[in-house]
Design a protein around this motif. Structure first.
Motif, PDB file in Angstrom:
ATOM      1  N   GLN A 242      37.873  -0.177  27.609  1.00 29.07           N
ATOM      2  CA  GLN A 242      38.968  -0.547  26.718  1.00 29.07           C
ATOM      3  C   GLN A 242      40.199   0.313  26.977  1.00 29.07           C
ATOM      4  O   GLN A 242      41.328  -0.178  26.999  1.00 29.07           O
ATOM      5  N   GLU A 243      39.984   1.618  27.174  1.00 31.68           N
ATOM      6  CA  GLU A 243      41.103   2.522  27.406  1.00 31.68           C
ATOM      7  C   GLU A 243      41.783   2.249  28.742  1.00 31.68           C
ATOM      8  O   GLU A 243      42.995   2.415  28.879  1.00 31.68           O
ATOM      9  N   LEU A 244      41.002   1.865  29.748  1.00 33.43           N
ATOM     10  CA  LEU A 244      41.596   1.566  31.046  1.00 33.43           C
ATOM     11  C   LEU A 244      42.427   0.287  30.992  1.00 33.43           C
ATOM     12  O   LEU A 244      43.518   0.211  31.560  1.00 33.43           O
ATOM     13  N   VAL A 245      41.909  -0.719  30.327  1.00 33.61           N
ATOM     14  CA  VAL A 245      42.594  -2.019  30.264  1.00 33.61           C
ATOM     15  C   VAL A 245      43.804  -1.964  29.342  1.00 33.61           C
ATOM     16  O   VAL A 245      44.860  -2.534  29.646  1.00 33.61           O
ATOM     17  N   ALA A 246      43.662  -1.272  28.216  1.00 26.65           N
ATOM     18  CA  ALA A 246      44.761  -1.179  27.242  1.00 26.65           C
ATOM     19  C   ALA A 246      44.906   0.273  26.806  1.00 26.65           C
ATOM     20  O   ALA A 246      44.403   0.660  25.743  1.00 26.65           O
ATOM     21  N   PRO A 247      45.568   1.113  27.607  1.00 25.79           N
ATOM     22  CA  PRO A 247      45.679   2.544  27.301  1.00 25.79           C
ATOM     23  C   PRO A 247      46.387   2.809  25.980  1.00 25.79           C
ATOM     24  O   PRO A 247      47.356   2.139  25.641  1.00 25.79           O
ATOM     25  N   GLY A 248      45.851   3.792  25.253  1.00 26.59           N
ATOM     26  CA  GLY A 248      46.474   4.206  24.005  1.00 26.59           C
ATOM     27  C   GLY A 248      47.213   5.517  24.177  1.00 26.59           C
ATOM     28  O   GLY A 248      47.287   6.071  25.281  1.00 26.59           O
ATOM     29  N   LEU A 249      47.738   6.025  23.076  1.00 25.44           N
ATOM     30  CA  LEU A 249      48.537   7.247  23.118  1.00 25.44           C
ATOM     31  C   LEU A 249      47.713   8.443  23.610  1.00 25.44           C
ATOM     32  O   LEU A 249      48.218   9.304  24.316  1.00 25.44           O
ATOM     33  N   CYS A 250      46.428   8.473  23.248  1.00 23.98           N
ATOM     34  CA  CYS A 250      45.564   9.611  23.609  1.00 23.98           C
ATOM     35  C   CYS A 250      44.481   9.200  24.614  1.00 23.98           C
ATOM     36  O   CYS A 250      43.360   9.720  24.579  1.00 23.98           O
ATOM     37  N   SER A 251      44.794   8.274  25.503  1.00 25.48           N
ATOM     38  CA  SER A 251      43.791   7.763  26.438  1.00 25.48           C
ATOM     39  C   SER A 251      43.165   8.866  27.283  1.00 25.48           C
ATOM     40  O   SER A 251      41.958   8.884  27.520  1.00 25.48           O
ATOM     41  N   GLN A 252      43.991   9.787  27.760  1.00 27.12           N
ATOM     42  CA  GLN A 252      43.454  10.850  28.610  1.00 27.12           C
ATOM     43  C   GLN A 252      42.424  11.684  27.852  1.00 27.12           C
ATOM     44  O   GLN A 252      41.347  11.990  28.368  1.00 27.12           O
ATOM     45  N   LEU A 253      42.745  12.039  26.616  1.00 30.11           N
ATOM     46  CA  LEU A 253      41.824  12.830  25.805  1.00 30.11           C
ATOM     47  C   LEU A 253      40.551  12.049  25.520  1.00 30.11           C
ATOM     48  O   LEU A 253      39.442  12.590  25.587  1.00 30.11           O
ATOM     49  N   VAL A 254      40.700  10.752  25.224  1.00 29.13           N
ATOM     50  CA  VAL A 254      39.534   9.908  24.949  1.00 29.13           C
ATOM     51  C   VAL A 254      38.630   9.832  26.172  1.00 29.13           C
ATOM     52  O   VAL A 254      37.408  10.001  26.088  1.00 29.13           O
ATOM     53  N   LEU A 255      39.206   9.606  27.347  1.00 31.30           N
ATOM     54  CA  LEU A 255      38.409   9.475  28.564  1.00 31.30           C
ATOM     55  C   LEU A 255      37.787  10.807  28.972  1.00 31.30           C
ATOM     56  O   LEU A 255      36.670  10.842  29.494  1.00 31.30           O
ATOM     57  N   ASP A 256      38.501  11.901  28.742  1.00 27.27           N
ATOM     58  CA  ASP A 256      37.910  13.228  29.006  1.00 27.27           C
ATOM     59  C   ASP A 256      36.652  13.423  28.170  1.00 27.27           C
ATOM     60  O   ASP A 256      35.616  13.891  28.672  1.00 27.27           O
ATOM     61  N   SER A 257      36.742  13.082  26.885  1.00 27.26           N
ATOM     62  CA  SER A 257      35.587  13.254  25.999  1.00 27.26           C
ATOM     63  C   SER A 257      34.449  12.308  26.390  1.00 27.26           C
ATOM     64  O   SER A 257      33.276  12.662  26.282  1.00 27.26           O
ATOM     65  N   ILE A 258      34.790  11.118  26.868  1.00 23.10           N
ATOM     66  CA  ILE A 258      33.752  10.166  27.289  1.00 23.10           C
ATOM     67  C   ILE A 258      33.007  10.687  28.504  1.00 23.10           C
ATOM     68  O   ILE A 258      31.778  10.575  28.590  1.00 23.10           O
ATOM     69  N   SER A 259      33.717  11.263  29.463  1.00 20.35           N
ATOM     70  CA  SER A 259      33.042  11.780  30.658  1.00 20.35           C
ATOM     71  C   SER A 259      32.068  12.894  30.296  1.00 20.35           C
ATOM     72  O   SER A 259      30.948  12.952  30.821  1.00 20.35           O
ATOM     73  N   VAL A 260      32.459  13.770  29.381  1.00 27.27           N
ATOM     74  CA  VAL A 260      31.555  14.834  28.931  1.00 27.27           C
ATOM     75  C   VAL A 260      30.370  14.229  28.178  1.00 27.27           C
ATOM     76  O   VAL A 260      29.227  14.643  28.355  1.00 27.27           O
ATOM     77  N   GLY A 261      30.642  13.221  27.341  1.00 24.65           N
ATOM     78  CA  GLY A 261      29.575  12.562  26.603  1.00 24.65           C
ATOM     79  C   GLY A 261      28.572  11.886  27.518  1.00 24.65           C
ATOM     80  O   GLY A 261      27.359  11.949  27.298  1.00 24.65           O
ATOM     81  N   LEU A 262      29.050  11.245  28.569  1.00 23.46           N
ATOM     82  CA  LEU A 262      28.151  10.584  29.525  1.00 23.46           C
ATOM     83  C   LEU A 262      27.265  11.604  30.237  1.00 23.46           C
ATOM     84  O   LEU A 262      26.060  11.388  30.404  1.00 23.46           O
ATOM     85  N   ALA A 263      27.862  12.717  30.640  1.00 26.69           N
ATOM     86  CA  ALA A 263      27.076  13.757  31.309  1.00 26.69           C
ATOM     87  C   ALA A 263      25.999  14.310  30.374  1.00 26.69           C
ATOM     88  O   ALA A 263      24.851  14.516  30.773  1.00 26.69           O
ATOM     89  N   ALA A 264      26.375  14.540  29.114  1.00 27.75           N
ATOM     90  CA  ALA A 264      25.416  15.066  28.139  1.00 27.75           C
ATOM     91  C   ALA A 264      24.282  14.071  27.892  1.00 27.75           C
ATOM     92  O   ALA A 264      23.115  14.456  27.789  1.00 27.75           O
ATOM     93  N   GLU A 265      24.616  12.786  27.806  1.00 31.15           N
ATOM     94  CA  GLU A 265      23.589  11.766  27.579  1.00 31.15           C
ATOM     95  C   GLU A 265      22.593  11.709  28.730  1.00 31.15           C
ATOM     96  O   GLU A 265      21.395  11.528  28.522  1.00 31.15           O
ATOM     97  N   MET A 266      23.080  11.858  29.950  1.00 30.80           N
ATOM     98  CA  MET A 266      22.175  11.811  31.104  1.00 30.80           C
ATOM     99  C   MET A 266      21.216  12.996  31.107  1.00 30.80           C
ATOM    100  O   MET A 266      20.021  12.847  31.363  1.00 30.80           O
ATOM    101  N   VAL A 267      21.734  14.176  30.812  1.00 32.90           N
ATOM    102  CA  VAL A 267      20.867  15.351  30.737  1.00 32.90           C
ATOM    103  C   VAL A 267      19.876  15.205  29.595  1.00 32.90           C
ATOM    104  O   VAL A 267      18.705  15.561  29.700  1.00 32.90           O
ATOM    105  N   GLN A 268      20.363  14.643  28.485  1.00 32.03           N
ATOM    106  CA  GLN A 268      19.496  14.452  27.321  1.00 32.03           C
ATOM    107  C   GLN A 268      18.387  13.452  27.615  1.00 32.03           C
ATOM    108  O   GLN A 268      17.237  13.645  27.220  1.00 32.03           O
TER     109      GLN A 268
END
Length: 297
Positions: free
Chosen positions: A148-174
């Protein structure tokens, strides 16, 4: 699992996230964004006459797609499996795919999980099979949000995507080895040298040992500290501290010049009553009874 800040230097020496798809992948890029330890892309593929490929990913990546296909890891004894909507391809693992459709549109997330988490990422054959059709609802939700952020970027897209990348890494380890990672971390964090130092600290300043401070010193949350501590010692940090505070009390009770009330305060107890209750729970007798037994013997 403890997540440490992204190590850019480590990433620069490790996995490449900017690899170019092989020529067999006729593709066009629709949207892209680099984040903390990851790169998100929306791509469209045109397969024409091709319906099979064997490839070895130079970096690990997620794929979110409705493109029907079957696949298998060449190093695994498993047969072809139907691939799900969410897929994960670990780096350097040759993979074979079959499909029928001629066109595909997918979200990709190239990710360096060890660089983000500071933890190794090794998958067994069974875990590899699970990556072909990942049914982790949290991973799916994170990838959908990234799309969603890639297709329709919001004001804080970079921050949102940064948090998503960390969340994905944590989920894989979990998902793929929380017990192994916990044991790995607890061995480093709570070895005998650390525990001996903690005991010395408890005896020097009983009652002043704060679990929050201990966790902060290790750079992890209190909840994670308690979980790893229990995995390493078999007891909670509070129980460990209480046991060594009472061990100090037993030593001090041998000095008959000290009052029980004084020993209680020196061992970190608010009053004699709470000291007596804790002591009885551990020794089966009151502090005074324990002292009297020492005199008899």
């Amino acid at each position: 699992m403890s997540i440490r800040p992204y190590d850019a230097a480590r990433h620069a020496e490790g996995t490449r996230l900017d690899f170019i798809f092989p020529q067999e992948f006729e593709t066009s890029l629709e949207a892209a964004k680099a984040t903390v330890g990851a790169r998100f892309e929306v791509r469209r593929f045109f397969w024409r006459e091709r319906n099979e490929i064997v490839f070895t990913p130079p970096c690990s990546y997620f794929e979110l797609t409705h493109f029907p296909s079957v696949g298998r890891y060449l190093a695994s004894a498993c047969d072809f499996c139907e691939q799900g909507e969410v897929r994960f391809y670990p780096a350097a693992r040759p993979f074979q795919m079959h499909w029928q459709e001629r066109e595909q549109r997918s979200l990709f997330c190239r990710i360096d999980i060890p660089a983000i988490t500071g933890l190794p990422m090794e998958l067994s054959d069974q875990q590899l099979r699970d990556t072909i059709d990942m049914r982790n609802p949290h991973v799916r939700a994170l990838l959908l949000r990234a799309q969603q952020e890639l297709v329709a970027p919001g004001l804080c897209s970079q921050l949102v995507l940064d948090s998503i990348s960390v969340g994905l890494a944590a989920e894989m380890v979990q998902q793929f080895g929380p017990e192994t990672q916990a044991e790995f971390t607890s061995r480093r964090t709570f070895d005998q040298r650390y525990l001996a130092g903690l005991v010395a600290h408890i005896r020097e300043q009983p009652g002043r040992v704060e679990i929050g401070q201990l966790a902060a010193e290790r750079g992890i949350s209190v909840r994670h500290y308690e979980r790893l501590f229990r995995a390493a010692t078999g007891e909670s940090p509070a129980a460990f501290c209480r046991r060594h505070m009472l061990a100090l009390a037993k030593d001090l009770l041998m000095d008959r010049s000290l009052l029980v009330k004084e020993i209680a305060y020196r061992c970190g107890f608010a009053n004699t009553a709470s000291f007596s209750v804790a002591f009885r729970q551990m020794e089966g007798c009151s502090p005074q009874q324990f002292r009297d037994r020492l005199l008899i013997h």
